[in-house]
Design an enzyme around this catalytic site. Structure first.
Site, PDB file in Angstrom:
ATOM      1  N   PRO A  90       1.066  -1.140  -0.065  1.00  0.00           N
ATOM      2  CA  PRO A  90      -0.247   0.095   0.139  1.00  0.00           C
ATOM      3  C   PRO A  90       0.636   0.981  -0.182  1.00  0.00           C
ATOM      4  CG  PRO A  90      -0.458  -1.531   2.064  1.00  0.00           C
ATOM      5  CD  PRO A  90       0.882  -1.714   1.214  1.00  0.00           C
ATOM      6  N   GLU A 117       1.438  -7.693   8.636  1.00  0.00           N
ATOM      7  CA  GLU A 117       1.952  -6.061   8.503  1.00  0.00           C
ATOM      8  C   GLU A 117       2.625  -5.758   7.107  1.00  0.00           C
ATOM      9  OE1 GLU A 117      -0.708  -4.901   9.791  1.00  0.00           O
ATOM     10  OE2 GLU A 117      -1.554  -6.367  10.586  1.00  0.00           O
TER      11      GLU A 117
HETATM   12  C1  9D3 Z   1      -3.976  -2.624   7.797  1.00  0.00           C
HETATM   13  C2  9D3 Z   1      -2.159  -2.456   8.377  1.00  0.00           C
HETATM   14  N1  9D3 Z   1      -2.077  -1.704   7.537  1.00  0.00           N
HETATM   15  C3  9D3 Z   1      -1.348  -0.795   9.005  1.00  0.00           C
HETATM   16  C4  9D3 Z   1      -0.774  -1.478   9.833  1.00  0.00           C
HETATM   17  C5  9D3 Z   1      -0.314  -2.493   6.906  1.00  0.00           C
HETATM   18  C6  9D3 Z   1      -0.982  -3.335   5.928  1.00  0.00           C
HETATM   19  C7  9D3 Z   1      -0.053  -4.168   6.001  1.00  0.00           C
HETATM   20  C8  9D3 Z   1      -0.233  -5.247   4.721  1.00  0.00           C
HETATM   21  C9  9D3 Z   1      -1.860  -2.918   5.337  1.00  0.00           C
HETATM   22  C10 9D3 Z   1      -2.233  -4.161   4.005  1.00  0.00           C
HETATM   23  C11 9D3 Z   1      -1.603  -5.015   3.993  1.00  0.00           C
HETATM   24  C12 9D3 Z   1      -1.893  -5.507   2.432  1.00  0.00           C
HETATM   25  N2  9D3 Z   1      -1.498  -5.167   1.011  1.00  0.00           N
HETATM   26  C13 9D3 Z   1      -0.925  -5.645   0.289  1.00  0.00           C
HETATM   27  O1  9D3 Z   1       0.434  -6.660   0.426  1.00  0.00           O
HETATM   28  C14 9D3 Z   1      -1.070  -4.816  -1.186  1.00  0.00           C
HETATM   29  C15 9D3 Z   1      -1.211  -3.378  -1.399  1.00  0.00           C
HETATM   30  C16 9D3 Z   1      -2.580  -2.920  -0.574  1.00  0.00           C
HETATM   31  O2  9D3 Z   1      -3.425  -3.642   0.637  1.00  0.00           O
HETATM   32  N3  9D3 Z   1      -3.837  -1.929  -1.747  1.00  0.00           N
HETATM   33  C17 9D3 Z   1      -3.460  -1.730  -2.782  1.00  0.00           C
HETATM   34  N4  9D3 Z   1      -2.326  -2.272  -3.333  1.00  0.00           N
HETATM   35  C18 9D3 Z   1      -1.874  -3.111  -2.482  1.00  0.00           C
HETATM   36  S1  9D3 Z   1      -0.281  -3.814  -3.333  1.00  0.00           S
HETATM   37  C19 9D3 Z   1       0.082  -4.740  -2.330  1.00  0.00           C
END
Ligand code: 9D3
Length: 245
Positions: A90, A117
């Site tokens: 993200p 995470e």
């Molecule tokens: C809610 C958790 N977040 C804050 C601690 C961190 C977080 C970690 C891992 C948020 C999302 C993710 C998983 N997302 C992806 O691996 C991801 C992604 C996405 O969530 N949105 C847009 N493109 C991508 S590319 C990989």
């Protein structure tokens, strides 16, 4: 082209081998796809790929060693000097169609899909060339993002769609959204097909479609519309009264 994915959920990618455009492109040998599981590069009984974050906080972080070894195996499988290693996250650069067109020209692409995470920052420093996002919303892992990017790239490989120039006609290739489409029957609950599309007058049809594409882009995607430099014909069409309804 060779696409390698690093993921602890390799079974998710069976969809790409089994269905649709990606499946056909793989069977035709237009693209080779392989998944490398970091768990296969661990040595402990529990095949551990994650650890608690230093400094505290919720959840787990993917550790460097299994990821590094999986990327090394992926690099070895791809064996192309022209290979980009991407971490999907993200925090990445949000992809557009122009970047899909650039990527399809490469011989190799390795995409790392994270779970939990995220990954240890030192893995990104050591192994990753670019960080990509597919949009401003939160997924539960990188696998679906890897499949979205793969799908968008694979359909651009010449021969992947069957009907050869469909990708060239895409919305976004012209820079405009697409015009409305109609098929049988001519009347659906009183909603008629625009008369111009039944006229057989291909100049009028072309102009109607171009005008609809311009109007739609202006109303639905003002951001895209503002960045267009319209030619004289396009400026005339959008300013014109629509005599074709
Ligand atoms: C809610 C958790 N977040 C804050 C601690 C961190 C977080 C970690 C891992 C948020 C999302 C993710 C998983 N997302 C992806 O691996 C991801 C992604 C996405 O969530 N949105 C847009 N493109 C991508 S590319 C990989």
């Amino acid at each position: 082209m060779k696409i390698a994915v690093v993921s602890i959920l390799p079974e998710m990618f069976s969809i790409m081998f089994d269905y649709g455009v990606s499946s056909r492109a793989i069977k035709r040998g237009l693209v080779k796809l392989a998944v490398f599981n970091p768990r296969d590069f661990t040595r402990d009984l529990h095949r551990t790929v994650d650890s608690r974050p230093y400094g505290g906080g919720p959840g787990m972080i993917m550790t460097v060693e299994p990821l590094k070894k999986a990327v090394a195996a992926a690099r070895n499988w791809v064996s192309e000097s022209d290979t980009l290693v991407v971490y999907l996250s993200p925090q990445g650069h949000v992809l557009r169609h122009s970047e899909m067109k650039k990527s399809v020209k490469r011989q190799g692409l390795i995409m790392v899909a994270g779970r939990f995470e995220g990954v240890d920052e030192r893995f990104i420093r050591l192994e990753v060339d670019e960080e990509w996002s597919i949009g401003d919303y939160i997924l539960s892992g990188g696998e679906l993002a890897a499949m979205v990017v793969s799908d968008a790239i694979i359909r651009l490989i010449p021969g992947a769609l069957g009907h050869e120039d469909a990708a060239a006609q895409d919305s976004f290739s012209s820079g405009l959204l697409e015009h409305p489409q109609y098929a049988r029957p001519t009347d659906v609950e009183g909603l008629k097909v625009p008369e111009v599309l039944l006229s057989g007058d291909h100049d009028r049809i072309r102009n109607w479609r171009l005008r609809q594409a311009l109007i739609r882009t202006r109303s639905r995607r003002p951001d895209i519309f503002a960045s267009l430099s319209l030619n004289e014909e396009q400026r005339d069409l959008i300013g014109m009264e629509n005599n074709d309804r």
